[in-house]
Design an enzyme around this catalytic site. Structure first.
Site, PDB file in Angstrom:
ATOM      1  N   HIS A 120       7.385   1.849  11.523  1.00  0.00           N
ATOM      2  CA  HIS A 120       7.988   3.184  10.935  1.00  0.00           C
ATOM      3  C   HIS A 120       6.746   4.157  11.503  1.00  0.00           C
ATOM      4  CE1 HIS A 120       8.726   6.379   8.230  1.00  0.00           C
ATOM      5  NE2 HIS A 120      10.360   6.043   8.007  1.00  0.00           N
ATOM      6  N   LEU A 124       0.927  -1.231  -0.073  1.00  0.00           N
ATOM      7  CA  LEU A 124      -0.061  -0.029  -0.050  1.00  0.00           C
ATOM      8  C   LEU A 124       0.919   1.381  -0.066  1.00  0.00           C
ATOM      9  CD1 LEU A 124      -3.441   0.502   2.042  1.00  0.00           C
ATOM     10  CD2 LEU A 124      -1.639   2.548   1.842  1.00  0.00           C
TER      11      LEU A 124
END
Length: 338
Positions: free
Chosen positions: A231, A127
């Site tokens: 992240h 994505l």
């Protein structure tokens, strides 16, 4: 402005390549390499064309398109069964407990064990949303439309599903986890290894990675503190996965240490709640906000819209959504509440 998700085509190559250059590394499923992206699109074309409604080794690529001007501004992928062409490796966090009677002391050591536990699972991944479009819920449209696709093609997906989240990447584009673990054995930087994996697959991991467990206490502090941590840009994605009933169960990516989320496919909220109904009207003025989808395989399309489900089990949607999907009264659509 209306966006819709649709099946990717070979003609989307340059759009995907331009987006791949914006990922900043650590994004194996969208390499900034035209040849690799071409192979991915060709494989998706084969998957959309396969007529057997059975579980196979398919990769479906979808793109987010501005329906007014045709610009592609995002992408996502679905893997029906990982670990078929080469092993699907993960590290799993485990604990080894040892006791010494002489010292009257119990020691619990945390380990990273190289496993292929998740082989055969389906995966939602790849994505990416263009930085200029990260508003208005388009990331949610990308993410949740994948689940509508699965619900509409359930026989083609496994009973377990996973999602890998990118791990922590430092300011220089490196990975503290890679530097502290695998990088010591491979003589490659994280970016070199990540790029090689994206282009050639991870068989080199099987060839060179030590098979013995790694004691976490022996890693440096920078590597230890990023194990299982997404992240910063992936924290919202982690929350979305948790809202869909995915959970982190101690599996981490072998490259950057990012968390792998897993669940049973039929437990995914958007899959369980998705429903197919016949369109009774396409001029709804007000209603419940929803994701709406139509079309099988290469004809798949999804978009945001408004819906109203009637007492007779039919569904009405707004005109803008109907136009984006190319549907009319009497057609069949799937939907799930936004």
């Amino acid at each position: 402005m209306t966006f819709r998700l649709r099946a990717a085509q070979i003609g989307d190559l340059e759009h995907l390549y331009e987006m791949a250059k914006l990922t900043g590394g650590g994004f194996t499923n969208l390499p900034a390499d035209r040849a690799a992206l071409t192979r991915k699109l060709e494989r998706a074309e084969e998957a959309f064309a396969r007529t057997e409604n059975t579980l196979g080794d398919d990769v479906f690529t979808l793109v987010l398109e501005n329906s007014e001007n045709g610009q592609v501004r995002g992408t996502c992928q679905l893997f029906t069964q990982v670990g078929q062409q080469w092993p699907f490796y993960s590290y799993r966090l485990t604990t080894l407990t040892q006791h010494s009677q002489e010292l009257d002391r119990t020691v619990r050591a945390e380990l990273l064990s190289l496993v292929t536990d998740l082989e055969g699972s389906s995966e939602v991944g790849g994505l990416f949303l263009h930085p200029g479009e990260r508003a208005g819920g388009l990331g949610l449209l990308l993410a949740r439309s994948r689940y509508l696709f699965i619900a509409m093609h359930r026989a083609r997906f496994a009973d377990r599903i996973l999602a890998e989240l990118r791990g922590v990447i430092d300011d220089r584009g490196g990975s503290p986890f890679w530097d502290g673990v695998a990088g010591r054995f491979f003589g490659m930087t994280f970016q070199e290894a990540d790029y090689f994996n994206a282009i050639n697959g991870n068989q080199f991991i099987a060839d060179l990675m030590p098979k013995h467990p790694v004691y976490i206490a022996m890693l440096n502090g920078e590597a230890r503190k990023v194990i299982g941590v997404p992240h910063p840009s992936g924290r919202a994605a982690m929350r979305m996965l948790e809202n869909e009933n995915f959970a982190y169960e101690g599996y981490v990516d072998i490259f950057d240490g990012g968390p792998t989320m897993t669940t049973r496919t039929d437990s995914v909220k958007s899959i369980a709640e998705a429903a197919e109904k016949t369109l009774s009207a396409t001029d709804l003025d007000d209603g419940e906000r929803a994701l709406v989808a139509t079309g099988k395989l290469g004809e798949f399309r999804s978009a945001y819209g408004m819906r109203h489900i009637g007492d007779d089990g039919t569904i009405a949607i707004d005109a803008e959504c109907a136009e984006a999907l190319g549907v009319a009264k009497g057609d069949s659509v799937w939907s799930v509440a936004r």
